[in-house]
Design a protein around this motif. Structure first.
Motif, PDB file in Angstrom:
ATOM      1  N   UNK A 292      53.136  38.363 -73.199  1.00 61.64           N
ATOM      2  CA  UNK A 292      52.023  37.798 -73.950  1.00 61.64           C
ATOM      3  C   UNK A 292      52.540  36.787 -74.964  1.00 61.64           C
ATOM      4  N   UNK A 293      51.824  35.691 -75.057  1.00 64.51           N
ATOM      5  CA  UNK A 293      52.094  34.676 -76.075  1.00 64.51           C
ATOM      6  C   UNK A 293      51.074  34.901 -77.181  1.00 64.51           C
ATOM      7  N   UNK A 294      51.494  35.501 -78.269  1.00 64.77           N
ATOM      8  CA  UNK A 294      50.568  35.831 -79.350  1.00 64.77           C
ATOM      9  C   UNK A 294      49.977  34.593 -80.004  1.00 64.77           C
ATOM     10  N   UNK A 295      50.614  33.461 -79.832  1.00 61.99           N
ATOM     11  CA  UNK A 295      50.064  32.221 -80.366  1.00 61.99           C
ATOM     12  C   UNK A 295      48.811  31.784 -79.621  1.00 61.99           C
ATOM     13  N   UNK A 296      48.631  32.288 -78.420  1.00 62.31           N
ATOM     14  CA  UNK A 296      47.475  31.938 -77.592  1.00 62.31           C
ATOM     15  C   UNK A 296      46.469  33.081 -77.500  1.00 62.31           C
TER      16      UNK A 296
ATOM     17  N   UNK B 117      55.396  43.824 -78.294  1.00 61.41           N
ATOM     18  CA  UNK B 117      56.676  44.217 -78.864  1.00 61.41           C
ATOM     19  C   UNK B 117      57.819  43.386 -78.303  1.00 61.41           C
ATOM     20  N   UNK B 118      58.790  43.135 -79.151  1.00 60.60           N
ATOM     21  CA  UNK B 118      60.054  42.561 -78.692  1.00 60.60           C
ATOM     22  C   UNK B 118      61.048  43.685 -78.410  1.00 60.60           C
ATOM     23  N   UNK B 119      60.700  44.923 -78.820  1.00 58.80           N
ATOM     24  CA  UNK B 119      61.604  46.071 -78.717  1.00 58.80           C
ATOM     25  C   UNK B 119      61.112  47.116 -77.731  1.00 58.80           C
ATOM     26  N   UNK B 120      60.453  46.699 -76.674  1.00 54.95           N
ATOM     27  CA  UNK B 120      59.971  47.646 -75.679  1.00 54.95           C
ATOM     28  C   UNK B 120      61.118  48.468 -75.085  1.00 54.95           C
ATOM     29  N   UNK B 121      62.300  47.897 -74.957  1.00 52.05           N
ATOM     30  CA  UNK B 121      63.433  48.614 -74.370  1.00 52.05           C
ATOM     31  C   UNK B 121      63.936  49.758 -75.257  1.00 52.05           C
ATOM     32  N   UNK B 122      63.512  49.806 -76.494  1.00 48.11           N
ATOM     33  CA  UNK B 122      63.955  50.828 -77.435  1.00 48.11           C
ATOM     34  C   UNK B 122      63.031  52.041 -77.361  1.00 48.11           C
TER      35      UNK B 122
ATOM     36  N   UNK C 134      56.601  40.459 -76.125  1.00 48.17           N
ATOM     37  CA  UNK C 134      56.322  39.225 -76.865  1.00 48.17           C
ATOM     38  C   UNK C 134      57.617  38.686 -77.447  1.00 48.17           C
ATOM     39  N   UNK C 135      57.652  37.408 -77.685  1.00 48.99           N
ATOM     40  CA  UNK C 135      58.829  36.791 -78.284  1.00 48.99           C
ATOM     41  C   UNK C 135      58.896  37.101 -79.774  1.00 48.99           C
ATOM     42  N   UNK C 136      60.090  37.038 -80.304  1.00 48.59           N
ATOM     43  CA  UNK C 136      60.279  37.244 -81.735  1.00 48.59           C
ATOM     44  C   UNK C 136      59.467  36.243 -82.547  1.00 48.59           C
ATOM     45  N   UNK C 137      59.496  35.001 -82.124  1.00 50.66           N
ATOM     46  CA  UNK C 137      58.798  33.942 -82.859  1.00 50.66           C
ATOM     47  C   UNK C 137      57.305  34.222 -82.982  1.00 50.66           C
ATOM     48  N   UNK C 138      56.672  34.616 -81.880  1.00 50.03           N
ATOM     49  CA  UNK C 138      55.226  34.855 -81.949  1.00 50.03           C
ATOM     50  C   UNK C 138      54.924  36.144 -82.714  1.00 50.03           C
TER      51      UNK C 138
END
Length: 164
Positions: A80-84, A117-122, A142-146
């Motif tokens: 997901x691109x949270x910016x969109x 999340x950017x940390x789904x693997x955790x 999601x990316x860290x930036x978004x």
């Protein structure tokens, strides 16, 4: 609520190990990133800190798009691109928890929570949020930036209910 240092440490430790196990970073890169993360812990500068931002942005040891592609292909979660996306963070969402876990609740429909999340693997991060949500959860990568932009926007808004 205060920044959850224990969850921050467990979440980052698990994230780093998952990245090594997936072959996305070397053990040497992880060791260097862990040393940097310890510096962040000692200084108390935890907001926006984490093993993933260190590996991707500070060390350039992992292109973030590789991680996103891995999660979609190997873990079967959507991107997901949270910016969109019109984020609908539930009222009372704890920003410190979001920063500690690099995860943000982005919507809720018919009792199902949607998390980016950017940390789904955790695993500790997933478990903490699934316990907190107390019901069905749908995860997105999601990316860290978004995530940074969305969490900062949430922190800056008077109430998330007014944004709806």
């Amino acid at each position: 609520m205060d920044f959850d240092r224990s969850l921050f440490i467990r979440g980052n430790r698990a994230m780093g190990l998952a990245l090594v196990q997936a072959g996305l970073v070397s053990q040497q890169n992880l060791d260097q990133a862990n040393a940097r993360l310890i510096d962040c812990l000692r200084s108390g500068a935890l907001k926006g800190a984490g093993i993933l931002p260190i590996l991707t942005h500070e060390m350039n040891a992992l292109p973030e798009n590789f991680l996103l592609q891995h999660q979609a292909a190997q873990m079967g979660i959507g991107l997901i691109d949270l910016g969109s996306y019109q984020v609908r963070t539930p009222p009372g969402t704890d920003a410190a928890m979001c920063w500690a876990t690099w995860t943000l609740p982005i919507d809720e429909r018919e009792g199902i929570r949607f998390l980016a999340s950017a940390y789904y693997l955790s695993q500790p991060v997933r478990e903490a949020w699934e316990t907190l949500c107390g019901g069905p959860v749908v995860w997105y990568a999601a990316s860290l930036e978004t995530l940074i932009a969305a969490i900062e926007k949430m922190e800056g808004s008077p109430t998330t209910a007014e944004a709806k």
